[in-house]
Enzyme design. Structure first.
Site, short mmCIF file in Angstrom:
data_model
loop_
_atom_site.label_atom_id
_atom_site.label_comp_id
_atom_site.label_asym_id
_atom_site.label_seq_id
_atom_site.Cartn_x
_atom_site.Cartn_y
_atom_site.Cartn_z
N ASP A 9 -42.54 68.91 6.43
CA ASP A 9 -43.91 68.65 5.93
C ASP A 9 -44.00 68.25 4.45
OD1 ASP A 9 -44.34 69.56 8.47
OD2 ASP A 9 -45.60 71.26 7.93
N ASP A 51 -47.08 67.64 9.60
CA ASP A 51 -48.26 68.34 10.06
C ASP A 51 -49.27 67.23 10.36
OD1 ASP A 51 -49.01 71.04 10.47
OD2 ASP A 51 -50.25 71.06 8.66
N HIS A 53 -52.81 66.88 12.01
CA HIS A 53 -53.98 67.50 12.63
C HIS A 53 -55.08 66.49 12.93
CE1 HIS A 53 -52.30 71.40 11.79
NE2 HIS A 53 -52.45 71.33 10.48
N HIS A 85 -56.53 69.50 5.88
CA HIS A 85 -55.28 68.94 5.36
C HIS A 85 -54.56 68.16 6.44
CE1 HIS A 85 -54.03 72.69 7.32
NE2 HIS A 85 -52.85 72.10 7.51
N LYS A 108 -46.51 67.65 14.57
CA LYS A 108 -46.92 68.97 15.08
C LYS A 108 -48.34 69.27 14.62
CE LYS A 108 -44.95 71.38 11.14
NZ LYS A 108 -46.20 71.90 10.60
N CYS A 152 -44.49 76.90 7.22
CA CYS A 152 -43.78 76.03 8.15
C CYS A 152 -42.26 76.10 8.03
CB CYS A 152 -44.30 74.61 8.01
SG CYS A 152 -46.00 74.51 8.62
C1 VGL Z 1 -48.51 74.51 6.52
C2 VGL Z 1 -50.39 75.80 6.26
C3 VGL Z 1 -51.06 75.02 7.19
C4 VGL Z 1 -47.09 74.22 6.11
C5 VGL Z 1 -49.16 73.73 7.45
O1 VGL Z 1 -46.62 73.07 6.23
O2 VGL Z 1 -46.42 75.18 5.64
N1 VGL Z 1 -49.13 75.55 5.94
N2 VGL Z 1 -50.45 74.00 7.78
ZN ZN Z 2 -51.50 72.61 8.99
#
Ligand code: VGL
Ligand code: ZN
Length: 205
Positions: A9, A51, A53, A85, A108, A152
């Site tokens: 990420d 990530d 979403h 995010h 993901k 993550c």
């Molecule tokens: C993450 C919070 C929400 C991460 C992803 O990549 O660690 N943290 N979504």
């Molecule tokens: Zn996230």
């Protein structure tokens, strides 16, 4: 058997100026780029996770009505509410522009009702394509780094150990959210206790 570099990420929203900025995030970019070059030069696999979403993702405080940083429940599973995010297709979801280009990407967090810190399984234990992808290529050893140490990175490392991989966490190339100041330290300790080896990038040949 083979090793792979797994980048977690490294996206704009988790870097300075992003909506869920992790302190010191961009410091890992030069370290990561050096490792990408090393792995590519030796013909080893490099995989990046994103990530990814939908705008109506249930982990967003804006969608749940909860407060950012507070704990609630999403589909009966404990859930921290995050700022919006890594919304699919937005600049915040893109990989950091200074990161070397990566061909292999695992997405993901695409199901609006379930969060997914781990790159292997979401919170309901549905699998991503990552394990199959690595096994098909005879990978048994993972070098993992990225954002965020306490979410993550941590859950990806713990799942990788459960799946039987040998795991090295490149600790100088991870940064954490630290809602509590000790979260990253505790996360690294948890990973180590479960069998991960913590290493510095300089010791990777
Ligand atoms: C993450 C919070 C929400 C991460 C992803 O990549 O660690 N943290 N979504
Ligand atoms: Zn996230």
């Amino acid at each position: 058997m083979k090793k792979a570099l797994l980048l977690i990420d490294i996206q704009n929203d988790f870097c300075e100026g992003g909506s869920l900025a992790v302190p010191g995030a961009s410091e890992i970019i030069p370290i990561t780029n050096e490792l990408i070059s090393k792995f590519q030069a030796s013909g080893d696999l490099v995989v990046a996770t994103m990530d990814w979403h939908p705008a109506d993702h249930g982990s967003f405080a804006s969608n749940s009505g909860g407060k950012i940083g507070e704990l609630g429940k999403l589909e009966d599973i404990p859930q921290i509410w995050w700022p919006d995010h890594c919304v699919q297709g937005t600049p915040g979801a893109e990989l950091h522009p200074e990161l070397k280009k990566i061909k292999n990407i695992i997405y993901k967090g695409t199901n609006p009702k379930i969060d997914s810190y781990s790159a292997f399984f979401n919170a309901s234990k549905d699998e991503t394509d990552l394990n199959k992808f690595l096994r098909q290529r005879d990978v048994d050893t993972l070098y993992i780094l990225g954002l965020a140490t306490d979410y993550c990175v941590k859950f990806t490392v713990l799942d990788a150990l459960d799946l039987g991989y040998q795991v090295y966490v490149v600790s100088n190339a991870c940064r954490g959210v630290n809602l509590d100041p000790n979260d990253s330290e505790t996360a690294l300790e948890d990973m180590k206790k479960k069998g991960a080896k913590l290493i510095e990038s300089a010791s990777i040949k």
